[in-house]
Design a protein around this motif. Structure first.
Motif, short mmCIF file in Angstrom:
data_model
loop_
_atom_site.label_atom_id
_atom_site.label_comp_id
_atom_site.label_asym_id
_atom_site.label_seq_id
_atom_site.Cartn_x
_atom_site.Cartn_y
_atom_site.Cartn_z
N TYR A 156 0.34 -1.65 0.08
CA TYR A 156 -0.09 0.20 0.38
C TYR A 156 1.11 1.29 -0.03
O TYR A 156 1.40 1.69 1.32
CB TYR A 156 -0.65 -0.11 1.28
CG TYR A 156 -1.91 -0.85 0.94
CD1 TYR A 156 -2.98 -0.81 1.05
CD2 TYR A 156 -1.33 -2.28 1.93
CE1 TYR A 156 -4.00 -2.63 1.20
CE2 TYR A 156 -2.12 -3.48 2.13
CZ TYR A 156 -3.45 -3.15 1.72
OH TYR A 156 -4.25 -4.50 1.76
N ALA A 215 1.84 5.29 0.80
CA ALA A 215 1.49 5.89 1.46
C ALA A 215 2.01 7.15 1.60
O ALA A 215 2.69 7.00 1.53
CB ALA A 215 0.97 5.80 2.62
N GLU A 216 0.86 8.28 2.17
CA GLU A 216 2.19 9.38 1.68
C GLU A 216 3.10 9.51 4.25
O GLU A 216 2.99 8.34 4.62
CB GLU A 216 1.03 10.86 2.90
CG GLU A 216 0.37 10.72 1.59
CD GLU A 216 0.79 12.24 0.76
OE1 GLU A 216 2.00 12.40 0.90
OE2 GLU A 216 0.46 12.25 -0.38
N LYS A 254 -7.90 4.65 6.83
CA LYS A 254 -7.49 3.88 5.78
C LYS A 254 -6.10 4.92 5.61
O LYS A 254 -5.31 5.09 4.71
CB LYS A 254 -8.03 3.07 4.85
CG LYS A 254 -9.07 4.46 4.35
CD LYS A 254 -9.55 3.66 2.95
CE LYS A 254 -10.35 4.60 1.83
NZ LYS A 254 -11.32 3.48 1.35
N ASN A 255 -6.36 6.07 4.99
CA ASN A 255 -5.76 6.98 4.72
C ASN A 255 -5.03 7.51 5.50
O ASN A 255 -4.26 8.81 5.16
CB ASN A 255 -6.69 8.00 3.70
CG ASN A 255 -7.36 7.37 2.90
OD1 ASN A 255 -6.86 7.02 1.81
ND2 ASN A 255 -8.33 7.29 2.65
N SER A 285 -4.15 -1.55 7.18
CA SER A 285 -4.11 -1.58 6.68
C SER A 285 -4.16 -3.07 6.47
O SER A 285 -3.80 -3.84 7.45
CB SER A 285 -2.57 -2.30 5.83
OG SER A 285 -1.30 -2.53 6.11
#
Length: 201
Positions: free
Chosen positions: A47, A49-50, A183-184, A201
């Motif tokens: 995933y 991600a930032e 999730k973000n 995740s």
């Protein structure tokens, strides 16, 4: 796969990042990241991600930031500086939401010198009743959880009783609704304190 003795912490989650001051290492890490991201075999288990990296602007920290951002610029890779709490809130609303949820549950975040523990106060039975901080303030509580990793021996006598060999990990079981809500969240790492967290995740 067991962790190597001279490696980083071992966990079910790993972070592939490429914000390094060395151009060759940055390019190598970025190529690895692209392979993980674009390989269909890792779809649904890798995933992107930032990533928020923070720390005190000590001479060492500032030197590292300057060299790393210069390397990212040379490679034409995007990065941006969060100028204020307001800009952070706008860029990463999930972080603000998580903070607010903690506040609603009565969580207090005590940072800086006022949150740096230098010792404990105990009663006649040697039970901890308060933590002393760098500012001289006392943080009282009914229960204390010491999660200081390699710094534990600087707080309490640990001779011949424990051996710190890795970082302390904490897991929070989330409901499906919380998984969706958070999730973000970005990956967060503080290179001054060693604290970091991963999104669900």
């Amino acid at each position: 796969m067991p962790p190597v003795p001279d490696g980083s912490s071992s966990d079910i989650s790993r972070v592939v990042r490429f914000d390094y001051a060395d151009d060759d290492y940055l390019e190598l890490a970025y190529e690895a990241y692209l392979k993980w991201r674009d390989n269909p075999r890792y779809k649904g288990i890798f995933y992107p991600a930032e990533y928020i990296l923070v720390g005190k602007t000590s001479p060492y920290g500032q030197d590292w930031i300057t060299k790393t951002t210069a390397a990212l610029d040379r490679m034409k890779m995007p990065w941006y500086k969060l100028e204020s709490a307001a800009s952070t809130k706008k860029q990463f609303p999930a972080v603000t939401q998580l903070r607010d949820d903690c506040f609603e549950l009565g969580v207090s975040f005590i940072c800086g010198r006022g949150g740096t523990v230098v010792g404990f106060e105990t009663d006649s039975r040697k039970a901890i009743k308060a933590a002393r901080t760098l500012t001289g303030s006392r943080i009282e509580g009914d229960h204390f959880i010491l999660s200081a990793g390699a710094w534990t021996s600087g707080l309490v006598p640990m001779y011949n009783s424990t051996l710190s060999t890795a970082q302390v990990l904490g897991y929070i079981r989330l409901t499906p609704a919380e998984m969706e809500k958070f999730k973000n969240l970005p990956i967060y790492s503080n290179f001054s304190t060693g604290w970091f967290n991963f999104p669900p995740s």
